[in-house]
Design a protein around this motif. Structure first.
Motif, mmCIF file in Angstrom:
data_model
loop_
_atom_site.group_PDB
_atom_site.id
_atom_site.type_symbol
_atom_site.label_atom_id
_atom_site.label_comp_id
_atom_site.label_asym_id
_atom_site.label_seq_id
_atom_site.Cartn_x
_atom_site.Cartn_y
_atom_site.Cartn_z
ATOM 1 N N SER A 6 20.525 97.671 2.987
ATOM 2 C CA SER A 6 20.806 98.943 3.661
ATOM 3 C C SER A 6 21.663 99.783 2.723
ATOM 4 N N GLU A 7 22.083 100.944 3.195
ATOM 5 C CA GLU A 7 22.853 101.839 2.335
ATOM 6 C C GLU A 7 24.130 101.186 1.810
ATOM 7 N N LYS A 18 24.763 85.607 -0.051
ATOM 8 C CA LYS A 18 25.744 86.168 0.876
ATOM 9 C C LYS A 18 25.508 87.656 1.049
ATOM 10 N N ILE A 19 25.833 88.144 2.242
ATOM 11 C CA ILE A 19 25.779 89.584 2.497
ATOM 12 C C ILE A 19 27.113 90.171 2.069
ATOM 13 N N CYS A 74 36.947 97.737 3.894
ATOM 14 C CA CYS A 74 37.089 99.144 3.502
ATOM 15 C C CYS A 74 36.722 100.131 4.609
ATOM 16 N N ALA A 75 36.200 99.641 5.716
ATOM 17 C CA ALA A 75 35.868 100.430 6.910
ATOM 18 C C ALA A 75 34.673 101.372 6.734
ATOM 19 N N VAL A 76 33.821 101.151 5.748
ATOM 20 C CA VAL A 76 32.602 101.943 5.643
ATOM 21 C C VAL A 76 31.691 101.550 6.816
ATOM 22 N N LEU A 77 30.996 102.539 7.383
ATOM 23 C CA LEU A 77 30.117 102.300 8.523
ATOM 24 C C LEU A 77 28.810 101.661 8.055
ATOM 25 N N PHE A 78 28.537 100.447 8.566
ATOM 26 C CA PHE A 78 27.293 99.746 8.235
ATOM 27 C C PHE A 78 26.144 100.172 9.133
#
Length: 96
Positions: A6-7, A18-19, A74-78
């Motif tokens: 994904s992005e 691992k993801i 880091c709180a980036v939106l998955f």
């Protein structure tokens, strides 16, 4: 070897795949697990998914929630999802 899923998510490593967050390189979980379970999650009313299109006269089921999943580092939106309150996160990326 790295595989983009994904992005902001990728699979890395061999033989233990691992993801990983692409933004900060934080390892989320094993590639055979649901990454959403290991992500930071914010759960809110369905109205928060699109407040500008919300009609206050329209009935809103309180059992339906809007969830946002973030990198715990880091709180980036998955990802986001709409689900039943209390249900397990939807497993949207499953690698065999």
């Amino acid at each position: 070897m790295t595989l983009e899923i994904s992005e902001y998510l990728q699979i890395t490593g061999y033989p233990e795949k691992k993801i990983q967050c692409k933004k900060c390189s934080h390892y989320i979980c094993s590639a055979d697990e649901n990454y959403k379970i290991f992500s930071a999650m914010k759960e809110d009313s369905i109205k928060s998914a699109n407040p500008q299109n919300y009609d206050s006269r329209q009935y809103v089921d309180e059992d339906i929630v809007f969830r946002q999943f973030y990198c715990p580092n880091c709180a980036v939106l998955f990802e986001t999802e709409i689900n039943v309150k209390g249900a397990a996160p939807i497993w949207d990326i499953k690698l065999v």
